[in-house]
Every structure is written in structure tokens, then in C-alpha cells.
Motif scaffolding. Structure first.
Motif, mmCIF file in Angstrom:
data_model
loop_
_atom_site.group_PDB
_atom_site.id
_atom_site.type_symbol
_atom_site.label_atom_id
_atom_site.label_comp_id
_atom_site.label_asym_id
_atom_site.label_seq_id
_atom_site.Cartn_x
_atom_site.Cartn_y
_atom_site.Cartn_z
ATOM 1 N N UNK A 1 0.852 -1.257 -0.052
ATOM 2 C CA UNK A 1 0.178 0.069 -0.002
ATOM 3 C C UNK A 1 0.773 1.265 0.059
ATOM 4 N N UNK A 2 1.728 1.200 0.835
ATOM 5 C CA UNK A 2 2.894 2.480 0.788
ATOM 6 C C UNK A 2 3.420 2.634 -0.494
ATOM 7 N N UNK A 3 4.043 1.750 -1.201
ATOM 8 C CA UNK A 3 4.649 1.986 -2.522
ATOM 9 C C UNK A 3 3.406 2.404 -3.502
ATOM 10 N N UNK B 1 0.826 4.230 -2.683
ATOM 11 C CA UNK B 1 0.584 5.624 -2.643
ATOM 12 C C UNK B 1 1.707 6.660 -2.975
#
Lengths: 287, 334
Positions: free
Chosen positions: B161-163, B165
Motif C-alpha cells: 500500500x505504501x509503495x 501511494x
């Protein structure tokens, strides 16, 4: 950090980016399919793909596209060459002088672009300093016409953007491996050979980054063109952004302007997607 | 690379740098000079390098009517500004906690901005100046608060999810802004928020958010995880560890990022132009001076350009180290 903590921390940022970037972008595609002026913003009329066809068959759109490409092709190489040369020179001085030069060089980059353009333009007013220099020393009477306005836009672009590659390269030069330079000196390499074979390869990753950012920024150049042309069509110096702005503000065809903005986004994707894929791979590897 | 030693070489290097410096500041010098000239001097076909300076352009730009005791008030205001700036510049030498001094200076500037229109009849330009301050401060505060939470989370969480975003943010940062700004107009009409500070601040925060979270994330990555882990062992939870341990050592990075947010908000033209009808900020107000019918537009434009530049130059001088650091960090880390 676990998943739920991550989302709790990042939630405000994700919400605002979704609501005010992702949703508007999708809205632009939708609004582009409507006939909309300032009188019927609340009640736009659906026209399907007519606006998109309209834009793609509009000769002024293609003319502004061409000028945007010319701007990119002239300003970007020039700023990289100027920025790199100045960074090399700046690397030669140290201490107080270096700080003073750096602050002065950064000024054009930091100033409000509208104001910076206004100031640059003051030099070329009928009573301006450069107008006087051109008239007195080069016997050239400076007038605003289709060519000179374009030249001014490019010249201002170089003046304004150069500090960015300059400061980037300058930071890169500070991390130059000294042992390589020393080894080259022992082997009797000339200064030029060191620049050519050690420094340029060392900063090549920076060059790629500068190129990408410069392309994105040059593609959406607006403020300087707005001030220098005052959106007067006789100069034929519209960029994609100023033409879209004019379609929205002066011509008041909001639907067509939205369609144009969407097509502009599609246009930049050619440069953007390979870069995004590369960044994605890099981030996946790093984690 | 090793330095050039030959004296002639050194002279040439400095000569080249000085020429480039001259070219960089020439427009500033020329505009400042024009702003202190009478219209006749400013319009002279042969540039007047020596002229008797006049404050008239600044007076006409900022004031609607000239009060009788104008000079006294002007000296008082100027003195107050110099005192406040001096207080900030020498904050580190005064034996009081820096936070207290910054608070006093902020209250002082606020009081001054509040008092000026009550002492003299100011023109619209003063209102635009106040609008600019409100919009800039609002944007910086909101985008740094939510941006540092997100930047910290993105630096610590390694899930997919972080990547996603981060890459999404990168894409949005690169896109031409008009694609979002035109729909903002529709949103403004639909919500009735058109021409309000709130809409301008929220949209500016959104537009600047991708840049802000990337930059803050890169600063948070430099802070060792052990630090907050130790704090959490000592009884902090994530949030208190973040606010009490991480934020205090992150100040330099936060200030660098805030500085860029400030510049982006202060400089923004297109978004403000489309979303406001009367509540302009300075760039929009100044753009009105280009090619106006008013014969005085030349000198008034010069005075307005200088007026808008002085605050930003002061901020930059004050935070120069953070700015260069931020530029270098952005450059080296990409």
C-alpha cells in the motif's frame, strides 16, 4: 509498523489527495464530455466525445503544442549546460564567496514566477535597460513581435530554471569520490578529461532526474508565458497551458478546456509511465 | 575536483561567476531602480542611472489616501518591522527560550498587520497582501501537519500500500495542474466555496501534498527506528513516540519542507486566479499591472514586484541553510 497503524497515520493525507486530486481528474474526463460555460456550470449539457474531437482538430491547439515542444527543446538543454558549467565553476571557490554566489544564483529560482517575469520584462520595456543597450550598442530596435516574444519566453525560461540544475549538480559534485580524481591526476589526465570521464558519468543519475523534472515543468509552463504575451494571440506564442486557460477563461468553453486538460495529461504519460514503472521497481526493491 | 591554482585561472573563474551573478540580479536591480523613479524618469528612453528617488509609487500602491501625519506613522511601522526582524535574527543570542521569542515575534507581526489598516487608509493591495499571508500560513500548517504524519508512516511501513501511494503521488506531482484545477471550479460552484480562503487552502494543500510527503519521508528515513522503539519500550505509544521523540529531532527537515510549501503557496498563480474573484493573492493582483491602460502601470508594477519580493527574501535569508539543505536532499535522494 503494521497495516492499520499505517493507514491511521496516513489517512488525512490519503483522503485529501483522493478527494482533491484523483476525483477531480476523473471529473475532468467527465466534464470534458459536456457543453459547459459559466452560465450552466450547475447544469452542463452532455455532448459525448464532441469536445475531444474539437480539441484534436483545433489548429491552435496543435500550434500551442508545437511551441511547447520548441520551448522544451531549447530551454532544457540550455539550462543543463549552463547549470553544469556554473556548478563546476562554483566548486572552484570556497568559503564566504561560495555562499554569496550561491544565494545570488538561487534568487531567480525562488522568486514568484509572475513577479520574476515582470522584472525580466521591465528590462525589455521601451524604456528598459536591455532595449537601450540593444539600440545603442547593437543598433537593433527591440519591438514585441511573434519572434521576439518567443525568444523572450525562452530566455526568461533559461534565466529562471538554470539554478535548479546548478544547485543539483553542485550538491552532486560534493559527493565526488576524491580517490578517482587523484588516481586520474597521477595518470596525467587533463582537467577536461576528468570532467569528461569521471564527473559526467558520476552525475549521470542526477542528469536523468533533472531531465525528468525539467520535462514535466517545461510541459506545463504557464506563468511566464502569461505575463510576456498577455495572452495576445498575435504573438502565436501560446503553450498548451495558456491555450487551455484561454479556452476556459476568455472563450468560456469550460467543457472543451476540461477535454483539453485531459488530453494534455494523456500527452505527458508518454514520458511519465516509464519513469513511474522504474520508480515502482526501485521502491519494491528497497523495502 | 582539485582547485585551479594559476592566478589567471582564479581571476577568470571569479570573473565568470560575477558575470553570471550580475545577469541573475540585473532584473531585480533594474526593477527596484524603476520603482523609485518618477514616471517621467522611468519612461526615459536613455536609462537614468542617477535620479532623485521617490517613495510615491509605494505610497500610491499601498495607500488609498495620504494622512496628515503619514510620515510619523510610516516611521513607526518601519521601526516596528525592523525591531521584529532584529528580534528574530538575534534570537539565538538572547537568553530566553527560542520558542518564546518566536511566539512574541508572531504576535508582534499579527498585531502590526491588525493595527495598520486602523491607523491609515490602506488600498486593496494591502488586502491582497493579507490574503496571501492567510493562504500561505494556512497551506503550510495544514500540509505539514498531515504531511508529516503520512511521511512518517510511509517511511516506516513497508507494505505494498505504501509503495502504491508513493507512486500515485509521484504521478500526480508530474501531471499538468489544470487537469485538477478546472474541476475545482466546478467543486467551488457546487459547494458555494468559490472565492473563499478555505477552498484555496484545501486545494493548495492537495496540490502540494505529493511533494510534501516525498520530501518528509526522505527525512524520516534518516532517523533510526531504534529511537522510537526505545520510546515505545519506555511506555509511549506510536503517536506519543512520534510527537515527543521523532518530531523534535525532525525540526530541520520539517522546516526545509515547510519552506518549499511556503514558496509553492506564495507563488501560486493559476489556481488562485481560477478560484477567486475578489480575494486575490499577490501574484494574481500583480498580474493585473502588466499592460494595464493606466499610464502608471510601469512604475506601479515595479513597486508591486519589489513589495512582493521583500517578504520572501527575508524568509529565505532567515532560513537559507534549510533551503539549501532541502534542495540538496531533494537532489541527492531524488
Amino acid at each position: 509498523m503494521n497495516r492499520s497503524t499505517f493507514f491511521r497515520f496516513a489517512a488525512p493525507s490519503i483522503v485529501i489527495m483522493t478527494l482533491l486530486m484523483l476525483v477531480p481528474l476523473l471529473m475532468a474526463i467527465w466534464l470534458g464530455m459536456h457543453f459547459m460555460t459559466y452560465n450552466n456550470v450547475r447544469d452542463p449539457q452532455f455532448v459525448g466525445l464532441r469536445n475531444y474531437v474539437d480539441v484534436l482538430t483545433d489548429p491552435r491547439f496543435w500550434q500551442s503544442y508545437r511551441f511547447t515542444l520548441v520551448y522544451m527543446a531549447t530551454v532544457i538543454p540550455a539550462t543543463i549546460v549552463v547549470g553544469f558549467s556554473i556548478a563546476l565553476l562554483l566548486d572552484q571557490v570556497s568559503g564566504f564567496a561560495r555562499g554569496v554566489y550561491l544565494s545570488i544564483f538561487l534568487l531567480p529560482f525562488i522568486i514568484v514566477p509572475i513577479v520574476g517575469t515582470l522584472m525580466y520584462k521591465q528590462l525589455f520595456e521601451p524604456s528598459g535597460l536591455f532595449t537601450w543597450i540593444l539600440r545603442n550598442f547593437f543598433h537593433y530596435k527591440f519591438r514585441y513581435n511573434a519572434f521576439t516574444v518567443k525568444a523572450l519566453i525562452v530566455l526568461y525560461g533559461i534565466w529562471y530554471v538554470s539554478p535548479f540544475p546548478m544547485v543539483t549538480y553542485f550538491a552532486g559534485l560534493q559527493t565526488l569520490p576524491q580517490d578517482l580524481i587523484e588516481a586520474a591526476s597521477i595518470d596525467g589526465a587533463s582537467r577536461w578529461q576528468k570532467i569528461r570521464h569521471i564527473i559526467i558519468p558520476h552525475v549521470s543519475s542526477l542528469t536523468i532526474m533533472i531531465l525528468l523534472i525539467s520535462i514535466m515543468d517545461a510541459y506545463r509552463v504557464f506563468d511566464s508565458v502569461f505575463v510576456l504575451t498577455e495572452l495576445n494571440p498575435i504573438y502565436k506564442a501560446d503553450t498548451i497551458m495558456t491555450y487551455t486557460f484561454q479556452t476556459a477563461i476568455s472563450v468560456q468553453r469550460l467543457g472543451k478546456a476540461n477535454a483539453m486538460a485531459v488530453l494534455t495529461v494523456v500527452g505527458v504519460m508518454i514520458f511519465l509511465i516509464p519513469n513511474l514503472i522504474q520508480s515502482y521497481k526501485q521502491q519494491i526493491e528497497e523495502r | 575536483m582539485e582547485k585551479v591554482r594559476h592566478p589567471l585561472g582564479r581571476v577568470l573563474i571569479h570573473l565568470a561567476l560575477m558575470l553570471f551573478a550580475l545577469y541573475s540580479i540585473l532584473p531585480f536591480y533594474w526593477t527596484a531602480a524603476q520603482s523609485f523613479k518618477t514616471l517621467k524618469d522611468a519612461n526615459s528612453r536613455t536609462p537614468k542611472f542617477f535620479f532623485s528617488p521617490t517613495w510615491d509609487n509605494y505610497r500610491d500602491l499601498w495607500l488609498r489616501a495620504v494622512p496628515e501625519n503619514g510620515a510619523t506613522i510610516a516611521y513607526f511601522v518601519l521601526l516596528a518591522i525592523i525591531l521584529l526582524v532584529a528580534l528574530l535574527l538575534f534570537a539565538q543570542y538572547i537568553p530566553v527560550r527560542n520558542g518564546v521569542i518566536y511566539a512574541i515575534a508572531t504576535v508582534g507581526f499579527g498585531a502590526l498587520l491588525w493595527a495598520i489598516p486602523r491607523l491609515i487608509e490602506v488600498s486593496n493591495f494591502y488586502d491582497y497582501f493579507i490574503n496571501t499571508i492567510i493562504v500561505t500560513v494556512g497551506t503550510v500548517v495544514v500540509s505539514i501537519s498531515i504531511g508529516s504524519l503520512a511521511g512518517y508512516a510511509l517511511a516506516r511501513y513497508t507494505g505494498l500500500a505504501a509503495v502504491v501511494i508513493l507512486i500515485g503521488a509521484l504521478a500526480f506531482r508530474a501531471l499538468p495542474r489544470l487537469a485538477f484545477i478546472l474541476p475545482y471550479y466546478w467543486i467551488g460552484v457546487a459547494t458555494g466555496l468559490l472565492d473563499t480562503h478555505l477552498l484555496v487552502i484545501l486545494t493548495l494543500v492537495a496540490v502540494n501534498q505529493p511533494f510534501t510527503i516525498w520530501m518528509l519521508r526522505s527525512f524520516f528515513m534518516d532517523i533510526p527506528r531504534e529511537l522510537e522503539e526505545a520510546a515505545m519500550v519506555d511506555g509511549c505509544n506510536r503517536l506519543t513516540a512520534f510527537t515527543r521523540v521523532i518530531i523534535p529531532i525532525m525540526w530541520p527537515g520539517i522546516i526545509s519542507t515547510a519552506l518549499f510549501s511556503l514558496l509553492l503557496a506564495y507563488n501560486e498563480f493559476l489556481l488562485v486566479r481560477l478560484l477567486t474573484q475578489t480575494n486575490w493573492t499577490l501574484p494574481v493582483a500583480i498580474s493585473r499591472f502588466t499592460g494595464g491602460e493606466d499610464p502608471r502601470h510601469l512604475t506601479l508594477a515595479a513597486a508591486s514586484a519589489v513589495s512582493a519580493t521583500i517578504p520572501i527574501v527575508l524568509v529565505i535569508l532567515f532560513f537559507q541553510k534549510n533551503l539549501v539543505k532541502g534542495l540538496a536532499a531533494g537532489a541527492v535522494k531524488g
